[in-house]
Motif scaffolding. Structure first.
Motif, PDB file in Angstrom:
ATOM      1  N   PRO A   1       0.805  -1.215   0.000  1.00 28.55           N
ATOM      2  CA  PRO A   1       0.000   0.000   0.000  1.00 28.55           C
ATOM      3  C   PRO A   1       0.845   1.274   0.000  1.00 28.55           C
ATOM      4  CG  PRO A   1       0.061  -0.947   2.203  1.00 28.55           C
ATOM      5  CD  PRO A   1       0.780  -1.907   1.305  1.00 28.55           C
ATOM      6  N   VAL A   2       0.317   2.288  -0.698  1.00 28.47           N
ATOM      7  CA  VAL A   2       0.845   3.643  -0.575  1.00 28.47           C
ATOM      8  C   VAL A   2      -0.214   4.439   0.195  1.00 28.47           C
ATOM      9  CG1 VAL A   2       2.161   3.538  -2.721  1.00 28.47           C
ATOM     10  CG2 VAL A   2      -0.198   4.404  -2.768  1.00 28.47           C
ATOM     11  N   THR A   3       0.168   5.572   0.734  1.00 34.04           N
ATOM     12  CA  THR A   3      -0.835   6.362   1.449  1.00 34.04           C
ATOM     13  C   THR A   3      -1.769   7.028   0.438  1.00 34.04           C
ATOM     14  OG1 THR A   3       0.438   8.401   1.470  1.00 34.04           O
ATOM     15  CG2 THR A   3       0.825   6.851   3.301  1.00 34.04           C
ATOM     16  N   GLN A   4      -2.954   7.376   0.901  1.00 32.55           N
ATOM     17  CA  GLN A   4      -3.909   8.061   0.023  1.00 32.55           C
ATOM     18  C   GLN A   4      -3.313   9.381  -0.479  1.00 32.55           C
ATOM     19  OE1 GLN A   4      -8.218   7.977   0.733  1.00 32.55           O
ATOM     20  NE2 GLN A   4      -8.142  10.190   0.966  1.00 32.55           N
ATOM     21  N   GLY A   5      -2.542  10.059   0.397  1.00 32.23           N
ATOM     22  CA  GLY A   5      -1.889  11.309  -0.002  1.00 32.23           C
ATOM     23  C   GLY A   5      -0.931  11.073  -1.160  1.00 32.23           C
ATOM     24  N   GLU A   6      -0.106  10.014  -1.047  1.00 26.12           N
ATOM     25  CA  GLU A   6       0.844   9.710  -2.129  1.00 26.12           C
ATOM     26  C   GLU A   6       0.110   9.357  -3.416  1.00 26.12           C
ATOM     27  OE1 GLU A   6       4.477   7.721   0.514  1.00 26.12           O
ATOM     28  OE2 GLU A   6       2.752   6.494  -0.042  1.00 26.12           O
ATOM     29  N   LEU A   7      -0.916   8.530  -3.294  1.00 24.06           N
ATOM     30  CA  LEU A   7      -1.642   8.098  -4.497  1.00 24.06           C
ATOM     31  C   LEU A   7      -2.247   9.296  -5.222  1.00 24.06           C
ATOM     32  CD1 LEU A   7      -2.859   5.700  -6.230  1.00 24.06           C
ATOM     33  CD2 LEU A   7      -4.954   6.156  -4.947  1.00 24.06           C
ATOM     34  N   LEU A   8      -3.008  10.104  -4.475  1.00 23.07           N
ATOM     35  CA  LEU A   8      -3.731  11.201  -5.130  1.00 23.07           C
ATOM     36  C   LEU A   8      -2.762  12.249  -5.678  1.00 23.07           C
ATOM     37  CD1 LEU A   8      -6.778  11.583  -2.713  1.00 23.07           C
ATOM     38  CD2 LEU A   8      -6.689  10.380  -4.912  1.00 23.07           C
ATOM     39  N   THR A   9      -1.667  12.482  -4.960  1.00 25.67           N
ATOM     40  CA  THR A   9      -0.684  13.430  -5.463  1.00 25.67           C
ATOM     41  C   THR A   9      -0.054  12.876  -6.739  1.00 25.67           C
ATOM     42  OG1 THR A   9      -0.270  14.057  -3.182  1.00 25.67           O
ATOM     43  CG2 THR A   9       1.313  14.838  -4.788  1.00 25.67           C
ATOM     44  N   GLY A  10       0.285  11.582  -6.707  1.00 28.98           N
ATOM     45  CA  GLY A  10       0.868  10.936  -7.891  1.00 28.98           C
ATOM     46  C   GLY A  10      -0.078  10.949  -9.079  1.00 28.98           C
ATOM     47  N   LEU A  11      -1.372  10.919  -8.825  1.00 28.18           N
ATOM     48  CA  LEU A  11      -2.344  10.922  -9.918  1.00 28.18           C
ATOM     49  C   LEU A  11      -2.664  12.345 -10.394  1.00 28.18           C
ATOM     50  CD1 LEU A  11      -4.869   8.132  -8.764  1.00 28.18           C
ATOM     51  CD2 LEU A  11      -2.965   7.945 -10.364  1.00 28.18           C
ATOM     52  N   GLY A  12      -2.064  13.342  -9.752  1.00 21.61           N
ATOM     53  CA  GLY A  12      -2.197  14.700 -10.259  1.00 21.61           C
ATOM     54  C   GLY A  12      -3.328  15.514  -9.653  1.00 21.61           C
ATOM     55  N   ILE A  13      -3.656  15.243  -8.371  1.00 19.04           N
ATOM     56  CA  ILE A  13      -4.796  15.958  -7.783  1.00 19.04           C
ATOM     57  C   ILE A  13      -4.539  17.463  -7.684  1.00 19.04           C
ATOM     58  CG2 ILE A  13      -4.191  15.721  -5.323  1.00 19.04           C
ATOM     59  CD1 ILE A  13      -7.245  15.112  -4.874  1.00 19.04           C
ATOM     60  N   LEU A  14      -3.257  17.858  -7.548  1.00 18.04           N
ATOM     61  CA  LEU A  14      -3.002  19.301  -7.394  1.00 18.04           C
ATOM     62  C   LEU A  14      -3.247  20.049  -8.705  1.00 18.04           C
ATOM     63  CD1 LEU A  14       0.082  19.112  -5.007  1.00 18.04           C
ATOM     64  CD2 LEU A  14      -2.309  19.619  -4.432  1.00 18.04           C
ATOM     65  N   ASN A  15      -2.896  19.416  -9.836  1.00 20.39           N
ATOM     66  CA  ASN A  15      -3.220  20.025 -11.137  1.00 20.39           C
ATOM     67  C   ASN A  15      -4.723  20.104 -11.350  1.00 20.39           C
ATOM     68  OD1 ASN A  15      -0.742  20.648 -12.164  1.00 20.39           O
ATOM     69  ND2 ASN A  15      -0.397  18.570 -12.951  1.00 20.39           N
TER      70      ASN A  15
ATOM     71  N   PRO B   1      -1.511  14.630   5.782  1.00 20.91           N
ATOM     72  CA  PRO B   1      -1.252  13.527   6.721  1.00 20.91           C
ATOM     73  C   PRO B   1      -2.054  13.661   8.024  1.00 20.91           C
ATOM     74  CG  PRO B   1       0.808  14.395   5.861  1.00 20.91           C
ATOM     75  CD  PRO B   1      -0.281  15.305   5.364  1.00 20.91           C
ATOM     76  N   ASP B   2      -2.384  14.880   8.414  1.00 20.53           N
ATOM     77  CA  ASP B   2      -3.160  15.053   9.654  1.00 20.53           C
ATOM     78  C   ASP B   2      -4.635  14.769   9.442  1.00 20.53           C
ATOM     79  OD1 ASP B   2      -0.893  15.816  10.966  1.00 20.53           O
ATOM     80  OD2 ASP B   2      -1.199  17.959  10.527  1.00 20.53           O
ATOM     81  N   GLN B   3      -5.052  14.623   8.192  1.00 19.46           N
ATOM     82  CA  GLN B   3      -6.469  14.334   7.927  1.00 19.46           C
ATOM     83  C   GLN B   3      -6.567  12.905   7.369  1.00 19.46           C
ATOM     84  OE1 GLN B   3      -9.100  17.245   7.407  1.00 19.46           O
ATOM     85  NE2 GLN B   3      -7.725  18.974   7.617  1.00 19.46           N
ATOM     86  N   MET B   4      -6.958  12.741   6.097  1.00 15.02           N
ATOM     87  CA  MET B   4      -7.092  11.373   5.582  1.00 15.02           C
ATOM     88  C   MET B   4      -5.848  10.878   4.840  1.00 15.02           C
ATOM     89  SD  MET B   4     -10.942  11.752   4.045  1.00 15.02           S
ATOM     90  CE  MET B   4     -11.285  10.025   3.740  1.00 15.02           C
ATOM     91  N   GLY B   5      -4.838  11.746   4.697  1.00 10.80           N
ATOM     92  CA  GLY B   5      -3.724  11.458   3.789  1.00 10.80           C
ATOM     93  C   GLY B   5      -2.877  10.262   4.134  1.00 10.80           C
ATOM     94  N   THR B   6      -2.726   9.951   5.420  1.00 14.27           N
ATOM     95  CA  THR B   6      -1.819   8.871   5.819  1.00 14.27           C
ATOM     96  C   THR B   6      -2.564   7.660   6.369  1.00 14.27           C
ATOM     97  OG1 THR B   6      -0.143  10.499   6.338  1.00 14.27           O
ATOM     98  CG2 THR B   6       0.169   8.322   7.292  1.00 14.27           C
ATOM     99  N   LEU B   7      -3.589   7.890   7.156  1.00 14.79           N
ATOM    100  CA  LEU B   7      -4.360   6.760   7.713  1.00 14.79           C
ATOM    101  C   LEU B   7      -4.985   5.958   6.566  1.00 14.79           C
ATOM    102  CD1 LEU B   7      -5.688   5.150   9.967  1.00 14.79           C
ATOM    103  CD2 LEU B   7      -7.531   6.849  10.013  1.00 14.79           C
ATOM    104  N   PHE B   8      -5.468   6.640   5.558  1.00  8.44           N
ATOM    105  CA  PHE B   8      -6.061   5.956   4.401  1.00  8.44           C
ATOM    106  C   PHE B   8      -4.955   5.541   3.446  1.00  8.44           C
ATOM    107  CE2 PHE B   8     -10.699   6.335   4.655  1.00  8.44           C
ATOM    108  CZ  PHE B   8     -10.794   7.070   5.823  1.00  8.44           C
ATOM    109  N   LYS B   9      -5.100   4.325   2.935  1.00  7.20           N
ATOM    110  CA  LYS B   9      -4.066   3.760   2.068  1.00  7.20           C
ATOM    111  C   LYS B   9      -4.703   3.129   0.838  1.00  7.20           C
ATOM    112  CE  LYS B   9      -0.944   3.018   5.914  1.00  7.20           C
ATOM    113  NZ  LYS B   9      -1.824   3.614   6.923  1.00  7.20           N
ATOM    114  N   ALA B  10      -3.846   2.850  -0.152  1.00 12.01           N
ATOM    115  CA  ALA B  10      -4.332   2.260  -1.393  1.00 12.01           C
ATOM    116  C   ALA B  10      -3.470   1.069  -1.774  1.00 12.01           C
ATOM    117  CB  ALA B  10      -4.293   3.294  -2.514  1.00 12.01           C
TER     118      ALA B  10
END
Ligand code: SAH
Length: 358
Positions: free
Chosen positions: A295-309, A335-344
């Motif tokens: 698993p990667v963290t939800q933060g890593e996944l969404l950032t990698g998929l381009g959520i900021l763009n 990470p203080d919200q759903m970014g780390t506890l949630f994983k993919a």
């Protein structure tokens, strides 16, 4: 005690203690009183809020993830897009809208929504009525979904599946059971006899009181998904709150009206769940013959998929909602919200390219 509690108590009085898994299954799926058969946990004044309800970007990125995997595997002309536990249907609605970028994908996939909750199915049908694709529904995942390449999304589904708990004692690992106390109320108690358990070596040393959880329903399902993907191709994206690596702990929780509640009181009226053991799901998928990533963290996944763009584009299109859009992204990836506890976790066939975000 409520009516389902009374029924469970009389079952225990007649037949002896239940495993926590049996208790969770009755609480979730009892046809008359079960939480997931009779309630809408995501409704107005519901019990919890999930990522697809926080922002449309979540479902869009999950949908595009499936589109990419479909391209990577040679664009199979007949494939299935399956969502497990689709809640209000918003993830699939957002995924299908984003997939308009690849009309060939929308034409190739048959969409199947798997949900045991009739109230939510009604909402999902209304939600997808204008999606421009045909969609079917069924209450459980089964073999019928395994004869074509399987593209599957499950967000906050596996946490609802029943777990068993074992506690390390001087006698060995004893199962934590639902039993009756002296007043005939539901109470937790350890099985008198220890059980032989194969604890994964990566967990480390268990001291007295350590809690080890398993979810046979989850691992059986992950293995079935892994087998289907290994044989026919496809890709699964499993997102949830959960853990990986070493350590032990009691993660069973009850949530009602956005608050933590006692696990045993009010069965069927509150949501029972447990953190997902991602290593166990990954192992099960491999047993089925597939490859797992993360698993990667939800933060890593969404950032990698381009959520900021995607966020900046949305903000440009909706200048009045700039702040709201930024707050939603922060909830999903901080990470203080759903970014780390949630994983993919991703499940793919051998030989397929590494999926985006992993
Ligand atoms: N994925 C959605 C909803 C999460 S709530 C979201 O992220 O918003 C869990 C979902 O799984 C609900 O739709 C519920 O009805 C469904 N569900 C829970 N246990 C189930 C089971 N054993 N079989 C089928 N569906 C189940």
């Amino acid at each position: 005690m409520n009516a389902l509690g009374e029924r469970i108590a009389s079952l225990i009085a007649a037949q002896g203690p239940l495993s926590i898994a049996q208790f969770m299954a009755m609480s979730a799926l009892d046809p008359q009183y079960g939480y997931y058969t009779t309630r809408d946990p995501l409704g107005l004044g519901g019990d919890f809020v999930t990522a697809p309800e926080i922002s449309q970007m979540f479902g869009e990125l999950a949908g595009l993830w499936c589109v990419q995997a479909w391209f990577d595997q040679g664009r199979p002309p007949h494939a299935r897009l399956v969502e497990l536990g689709p809640g209000t249907g918003s993830l699939m609605e957002d995924a299908l809208r984003a997939a308009k970028l690849a009309p060939e994908f929308r034409e190739a996939v048959e969409i199947v929504m798997v949900d045991a909750n009739p109230a939510l199915v009604v909402r999902q049908k209304a939600r997808l009525a204008n999606a421009g694709v045909s969609v079917t529904w069924q209450a459980q995942f089964d073999e019928s979904l395994c004869n074509w390449p399987l593209f599957l999304i499950a967000n906050e589904f596996f946490d609802a599946l029943p777990i068993r708990q074992f506690v390390q004692t001087a006698r060995g690992w004893c199962e934590n059971m639902v039993t009756l106390d002296a007043n005939q109320n539901l109470a937790l108690g350890l099985s008198p006899d220890p059980l032989p358990l194969n604890i994964p070596s990566g967990r480390g040393e268990a001291t007295d009181g350590a809690v080890y959880e398993t979810s046979p329903a989850s691992t059986a399902l992950a293995e079935e998904i892994g087998r289907a993907i290994a044989m026919r191709g496809g890709a699964a994206l499993i997102l949830d709150y959960g853990y990986s690596g070493d350590g032990f702990g009691d993660t069973l929780q009850a949530v009602g009206e956005h608050q933590f509640r006692d696990v045993l009181t009010r069965p069927g009226e509150i949501d029972l769940s447990a953190h997902v053991d991602f290593d166990a799901l990954a192992h099960a998928a491999k047993r089925g013959g597939a490859v797992s990533y993360g698993p990667v963290t939800q933060g890593e996944l969404l950032t990698g998929l381009g959520i900021l763009n995607r966020m900046m584009n949305l903000q440009r299109q909706n200048p009045g909602d700039r702040e709201e859009i930024a707050v939603a992204v922060d909830r999903l990836i901080n990470p203080d919200q759903m970014g780390t506890l949630f994983k993919a976790l991703a499940i793919l066939p051998h030989g397929a390219p590494t999926p985006p975000g992993f």
